[in-house]
Structure formats: structure tokens, C-alpha cells
Design a protein around this motif. Structure first.
Motif, PDB file in Angstrom:
ATOM      1  N   LEU A  44       0.847  -1.204   0.000  1.00 53.96           N
ATOM      2  CA  LEU A  44       0.000   0.000   0.000  1.00 53.96           C
ATOM      3  C   LEU A  44       0.876   1.245   0.000  1.00 53.96           C
ATOM      4  CD1 LEU A  44      -2.869  -0.380   2.640  1.00 53.96           C
ATOM      5  CD2 LEU A  44      -3.029  -0.349   0.156  1.00 53.96           C
ATOM      6  N   LEU A  45       1.954   1.185   0.757  1.00 55.31           N
ATOM      7  CA  LEU A  45       2.823   2.364   0.901  1.00 55.31           C
ATOM      8  C   LEU A  45       3.667   2.583  -0.349  1.00 55.31           C
ATOM      9  CD1 LEU A  45       3.875   1.802   4.613  1.00 55.31           C
ATOM     10  CD2 LEU A  45       2.184   3.401   3.713  1.00 55.31           C
ATOM     11  N   GLN A  46       4.067   1.474  -0.990  1.00 58.93           N
ATOM     12  CA  GLN A  46       4.933   1.583  -2.182  1.00 58.93           C
ATOM     13  C   GLN A  46       4.131   1.573  -3.477  1.00 58.93           C
ATOM     14  OE1 GLN A  46       7.947   2.153  -1.287  1.00 58.93           O
ATOM     15  NE2 GLN A  46       7.546   1.549   0.824  1.00 58.93           N
ATOM     16  N   GLN A  47       2.817   1.507  -3.399  1.00 61.14           N
ATOM     17  CA  GLN A  47       1.975   1.357  -4.602  1.00 61.14           C
ATOM     18  C   GLN A  47       2.412   0.142  -5.405  1.00 61.14           C
ATOM     19  OE1 GLN A  47      -0.816   2.559  -4.904  1.00 61.14           O
ATOM     20  NE2 GLN A  47      -0.909   4.713  -5.518  1.00 61.14           N
ATOM     21  N   GLU A  48       2.721  -0.931  -4.714  1.00 57.05           N
ATOM     22  CA  GLU A  48       3.152  -2.134  -5.408  1.00 57.05           C
ATOM     23  C   GLU A  48       1.967  -3.091  -5.511  1.00 57.05           C
ATOM     24  OE1 GLU A  48       6.448  -5.732  -4.990  1.00 57.05           O
ATOM     25  OE2 GLU A  48       6.007  -4.470  -3.279  1.00 57.05           O
ATOM     26  N   TYR A  49       1.319  -3.109  -6.675  1.00 59.26           N
ATOM     27  CA  TYR A  49       0.176  -4.015  -6.821  1.00 59.26           C
ATOM     28  C   TYR A  49       0.141  -4.662  -8.195  1.00 59.26           C
ATOM     29  CZ  TYR A  49      -1.993   0.194  -8.873  1.00 59.26           C
ATOM     30  OH  TYR A  49      -2.258   1.309  -9.616  1.00 59.26           O
ATOM     31  N   ILE A  50      -0.581  -5.793  -8.248  1.00 59.17           N
ATOM     32  CA  ILE A  50      -0.756  -6.484  -9.518  1.00 59.17           C
ATOM     33  C   ILE A  50      -2.247  -6.629  -9.772  1.00 59.17           C
ATOM     34  CG2 ILE A  50       1.425  -7.788  -9.406  1.00 59.17           C
ATOM     35  CD1 ILE A  50      -0.196 -10.181  -8.332  1.00 59.17           C
ATOM     36  N   SER A  51      -2.578  -6.827 -11.026  1.00 62.35           N
ATOM     37  CA  SER A  51      -3.973  -7.047 -11.340  1.00 62.35           C
ATOM     38  C   SER A  51      -4.246  -8.543 -11.195  1.00 62.35           C
ATOM     39  CB  SER A  51      -4.205  -6.534 -12.765  1.00 62.35           C
ATOM     40  OG  SER A  51      -5.100  -7.366 -13.415  1.00 62.35           O
ATOM     41  N   ALA A  86      -3.647   5.798   2.873  1.00 67.47           N
ATOM     42  CA  ALA A  86      -4.970   6.333   2.523  1.00 67.47           C
ATOM     43  C   ALA A  86      -4.884   7.124   1.218  1.00 67.47           C
ATOM     44  CB  ALA A  86      -5.487   7.220   3.654  1.00 67.47           C
ATOM     45  N   HIS A  87      -3.841   7.921   1.102  1.00 70.13           N
ATOM     46  CA  HIS A  87      -3.634   8.720  -0.104  1.00 70.13           C
ATOM     47  C   HIS A  87      -3.491   7.810  -1.329  1.00 70.13           C
ATOM     48  CE1 HIS A  87      -2.031  11.924  -2.660  1.00 70.13           C
ATOM     49  NE2 HIS A  87      -1.087  11.050  -3.033  1.00 70.13           N
ATOM     50  N   ASN A  88      -2.686   6.765  -1.178  1.00 73.38           N
ATOM     51  CA  ASN A  88      -2.446   5.850  -2.300  1.00 73.38           C
ATOM     52  C   ASN A  88      -3.719   5.095  -2.704  1.00 73.38           C
ATOM     53  OD1 ASN A  88       0.182   6.624  -2.494  1.00 73.38           O
ATOM     54  ND2 ASN A  88       1.011   4.864  -1.362  1.00 73.38           N
ATOM     55  N   LEU A  89      -4.533   4.730  -1.710  1.00 75.02           N
ATOM     56  CA  LEU A  89      -5.782   4.025  -2.018  1.00 75.02           C
ATOM     57  C   LEU A  89      -6.730   4.926  -2.808  1.00 75.02           C
ATOM     58  CD1 LEU A  89      -6.304   2.149   1.365  1.00 75.02           C
ATOM     59  CD2 LEU A  89      -6.204   1.055  -0.894  1.00 75.02           C
ATOM     60  N   LYS A  90      -6.748   6.224  -2.434  1.00 83.49           N
ATOM     61  CA  LYS A  90      -7.597   7.182  -3.164  1.00 83.49           C
ATOM     62  C   LYS A  90      -7.095   7.325  -4.592  1.00 83.49           C
ATOM     63  CE  LYS A  90      -8.889   9.783   0.846  1.00 83.49           C
ATOM     64  NZ  LYS A  90      -8.214  10.739   1.725  1.00 83.49           N
ATOM     65  N   LYS A  91      -5.762   7.423  -4.710  1.00 85.81           N
ATOM     66  CA  LYS A  91      -5.156   7.587  -6.032  1.00 85.81           C
ATOM     67  C   LYS A  91      -5.466   6.392  -6.935  1.00 85.81           C
ATOM     68  CE  LYS A  91      -0.624   8.509  -7.290  1.00 85.81           C
ATOM     69  NZ  LYS A  91       0.744   8.800  -6.878  1.00 85.81           N
ATOM     70  N   ALA A  92      -5.455   5.211  -6.350  1.00 83.76           N
ATOM     71  CA  ALA A  92      -5.753   4.000  -7.133  1.00 83.76           C
ATOM     72  C   ALA A  92      -7.266   3.785  -7.273  1.00 83.76           C
ATOM     73  CB  ALA A  92      -5.094   2.784  -6.497  1.00 83.76           C
ATOM     74  N   ARG A  93      -8.053   4.707  -6.721  1.00 85.07           N
ATOM     75  CA  ARG A  93      -9.532   4.683  -6.791  1.00 85.07           C
ATOM     76  C   ARG A  93     -10.108   3.358  -6.274  1.00 85.07           C
ATOM     77  NH1 ARG A  93     -11.025   4.437 -11.731  1.00 85.07           N
ATOM     78  NH2 ARG A  93      -8.984   4.241 -12.678  1.00 85.07           N
ATOM     79  N   ILE A  94      -9.561   2.908  -5.156  1.00 81.77           N
ATOM     80  CA  ILE A  94     -10.045   1.659  -4.549  1.00 81.77           C
ATOM     81  C   ILE A  94     -11.318   1.950  -3.738  1.00 81.77           C
ATOM     82  CG2 ILE A  94      -9.493  -0.214  -2.942  1.00 81.77           C
ATOM     83  CD1 ILE A  94      -7.815  -0.243  -5.550  1.00 81.77           C
ATOM     84  N   ASP A  95     -12.340   1.136  -3.949  1.00 79.85           N
ATOM     85  CA  ASP A  95     -13.584   1.262  -3.173  1.00 79.85           C
ATOM     86  C   ASP A  95     -13.546   0.386  -1.926  1.00 79.85           C
ATOM     87  OD1 ASP A  95     -15.220   2.891  -5.109  1.00 79.85           O
ATOM     88  OD2 ASP A  95     -14.733   1.172  -6.383  1.00 79.85           O
TER      89      ASP A  95
END
Ligand code: ATP
Length: 335
Positions: A44-51, A86-95
Motif C-alpha cells: 500500500l505504501l509503495q503502490q506495489e500491486y498487480i492485477s 490512505a492517499h495511495n488508495l484514493k489515487k488507485a480509486r479503490i472502493d
């Protein structure tokens, strides 16, 4: 359409992948996008995610570990880290964010909800089973099985030399794993935090059990299952204490991290699959900051804060069986 994210945090547990698989398929069905954050809260902190899509589900149900990897995350314990997440979750538009983990992970999730207004759903995943509000946690059944098989093997060598073996199993500060591993492997004695009073009184009881057994049966093996963190100076301390009582040939064995591995047993796969599907069914509903658990084989939702406030008691019937079949066996024979 909803954007859902999932992560695995804290101690890994067999069945986490089975749970991820269920969420992938359920999201696909519902038309949701699913992202997987890697390395627990670090992702979450590093914006490290996969689809996560259906291509990821092949052969996933039977794999131990977690394809998303797990981790502890110090930064998440501080306000700055939480704000960044929280900022990163908003940026990734996570619901909706789904967290598979133990009580520490749930505390982190609850803290995050003070800074992020998306939906948070916890799924209990830990071999320790130390989460209130659910009968079992993902990984617990496999860990019992692994510990049981290991103790079976210890018994073979213990019998050969008529030795006393002390087998330490995991469980954090709870005795679920120790009690159930001991019962299912017919151990002679079990030491769990729930019934531990003091080293002195425990040694007295243990020595009298060993002596009573030896009077009754001659020199045979004696297996003691010890929950981790319960003995004040560790397994070496207990070994020394028994040797000081002239009980020779005492061998300590720490099962360690093998208990976290392996392909999940059916019960863990079923729990993981059910809870994963149930979690996706909550997406978009007016409910947040809850854990999805299972009580009497039915899915339940429990506020996250209740999962760590109360200490979950050991199953009473299992404790009863323990008293009759293990710790008080030879005392009763004397009566
Ligand atoms: P297990 O019990 O199986 O090891 P766990 O989820 O309890 O799993 P922890 O190491 O306690 O494992 O917690 C995992 C992570 O959750 C921590 O590394 C930290 O990032 C986060 N966390 C724990 N407690 C808090 C807290 N009070 N506030 C914020 N974050 C927390």
C-alpha cells in the motif's frame, strides 16, 4: 463498477491462496476489478500491486504460502504511514480493501479506517486461531495436521530410546494449536498458556505424571507438547528443569516454521473459499470495518474491534478430553 483490492499481512498461513482465488472468481462474476497489493501493508505504501484476473487462479487453491507475499510493516504503525496508505488508495480509486491476516493486521486496518473512507473487510488468516468472533482461522487446520504428523515421527524415535521429548509448537500467546496437535497425536502432556500458573507448579505436575506413568508402564517414551512463549525461559529452560529433577534423556524439539507451510488441508480450503466469497458479497454494501468469519459453519460479520478485544477460549470439549486423556491420566489411575 467497483474497484477492490486485497492483501495478505502478518504471519502467512496455508489457505491464503485459496482465499485469494475465491475473491478473484467472485469479483470476475460481479464485474469488479481486483488488485492485489504485495508484501502486506508495504504494498500500500509503495503502490506495489498487480492485477488479479482469472489467469491467476490456475492451481492456486492447493498452493501453500501467499502469491501476494506477506510482511510486517513498521511504517504502518505511525500516522504518517497510515496517511500515505490512505492517499495511495484514493489515487488507485479503490472502493474496498480486503485484508487477510491476524489480529495485528486487523488493528492496522481499523487504524487505516480513521484516515480512509473506503470499505474495509478483514478475513481471519493465521495458524494461531487466536481471533475472536470466528470458530477457526485460515491455516489453523493445516498447521494442526503438520504438527500432528511431526509429533507422530518424534514418537517413533522417542519410543526407540524410551526418551522424554518436549515438542514446541507455534500459537503466539494461545494454546489452540498446541492442544489440538497434542490431542490428535495422543501426546502424554500439554502445556498451554490458558492453564499455565507457574513454572514450579507445572514442573511438579509434569514430573509426577512422568513418574506415575513409569511406575505403571515401565520406562516408555513420554511426549510433552509445549506452546511457544509459555515457558518463562523457553524450551531450554524446561529441559534443564527436568534434567535437574534427575529425568535423564530429555530432548527438546522446536517444530518452527514448517508449521506455516504446506498445501492447505480440505478444511482450510473450504473455510478460505467460503470467507473469500462472502467478503466479495459485502462489497458495496453499507458495512465496513468488519471481519467475515464463520460460527457453527455459517458466515458472520463481526466489527474488527471485537476480534481482538476478547480472548477466544479454547473449545471446552477438547479441554475436557485433554484432562481425561492427557494431563490428569495417571493421577486418576492412582485414585
Ligand atoms: P500473526 O498473528 O499470524 O503473525 P498478525 O496480523 O497479528 O498475524 P502482526 O505482525 O501483529 O501480525 O501485524 C501485521 C502488521 O499489521 C504489522 O506489521 C503492522 O504493519 C500492522 N499493525 C499491527 N498492529 C498495528 C497497529 N496497532 N496500528 C497500525 N498497524 C498495525
Amino acid at each position: 463498477s467497483k474497484r477492490v483490492a486485497i492483501l495478505t499481512s502478518g504471519g502467512d498461513a496455508p489457505g491464503m491462496n485459496a482465499c485469494i482465488r475465491a475473491t478473484i472468481i467472485a469479483c470476475q462474476k460481479a464485474g469488479y476489478t481486483l488488485l492485489g497489493y504485495k508484501h502486506g501493508y508495504n504494498g500500500l505504501l509503495q503502490q506495489e500491486y498487480i492485477s488479479l484476473s482469472l489467469d491467476s487462479t490456475h492451481n492456486l487453491i492447493q498452493q501453500g504460502g501467499t502469491i501476494l507475499h506477506s510482511a510486517r510493516c513498521k511504517e504502518f504503525m505511525h500516522e504518517e504511514g497510515l496517511l500515505k496508505a490512505a492517499h495511495n488508495l484514493k489515487k488507485a480509486r479503490i472502493d474496498s480493501l480486503i485484508v487477510i491476516g491476524g489480529d495485528g493486521s486487523f488493528k492496522g486496518a481499523a487504524k487505516l479506517s480513521e484516515h480512509w473512507d473506503g470499505q474495509i473487510i478483514g478475513i481471519p488468516g493465521t495458524i494461531d486461531n487466536d481471533i475472536a468472533g470466528t470458530d477457526a482461522t485460515i491455516g489453523y487446520f493445516t498447521a494442526i495436521d503438520t504438527a500432528m504428523s511431526s509429533i507422530d515421527k518424534v514418537r517413533d524415535t522417542a519410543d526407540a530410546f524410551e526418551r522424554i521429548f518436549l515438542v514446541e509448537v507455534m500459537g503466539r500467546n494461545a494454546g489452540f494449536l498446541a492442544l489440538n496437535a497434542a490431542l490428535s497425536s495422543a501426546a502424554d502432556y500439554v502445556i498451554v498458556p490458558e492453564f499455565f500458573s507457574s513454572a514450579e507448579s507445572e514442573i511438579e505436575k509434569l514430573v509426577s505424571q512422568i513418574n506415575a506413568q513409569r511406575t505403571l508402564k515401565g520406562p516408555v517414551s513420554f511426549i510433552v507438547v509445549v506452546a511457544e512463549n509459555v515457558w518463562p525461559n523457553g524450551l531450554a529452560g524446561l529441559t534443564d528443569a527436568l534434567q535437574q529433577r534427575n529425568l535423564q534423556d530429555v530432548r527438546p524439539v522446536t517444530l518452527g516454521h514448517v508449521q506455516r507451510g504446506g498445501s492447505p488441508v480440505a478444511q482450510d480450503r473450504l473455510l478460505a473459499t467460503t470467507l473469500g466469497e462472502a467478503a466479495i458479497r459485502l462489497v458495496g454494501k453499507d458495512i465496513s470495518n468488519v471481519m467475515v468469519g464463520e460460527v457453527n459453519q455459517r458466515p458472520v460479520t463481526v466489527p474488527l474491534s471485537e476480534t481482538w478485544k476478547n480472548t477466544k477460549p479454547l473449545n471446552e470439549a477438547r479441554v475436557g478430553a485433554m484432562r481425561t486423556l492427557m494431563n490428569e491420566r495417571y493421577n486418576q489411575a492412582d485414585n
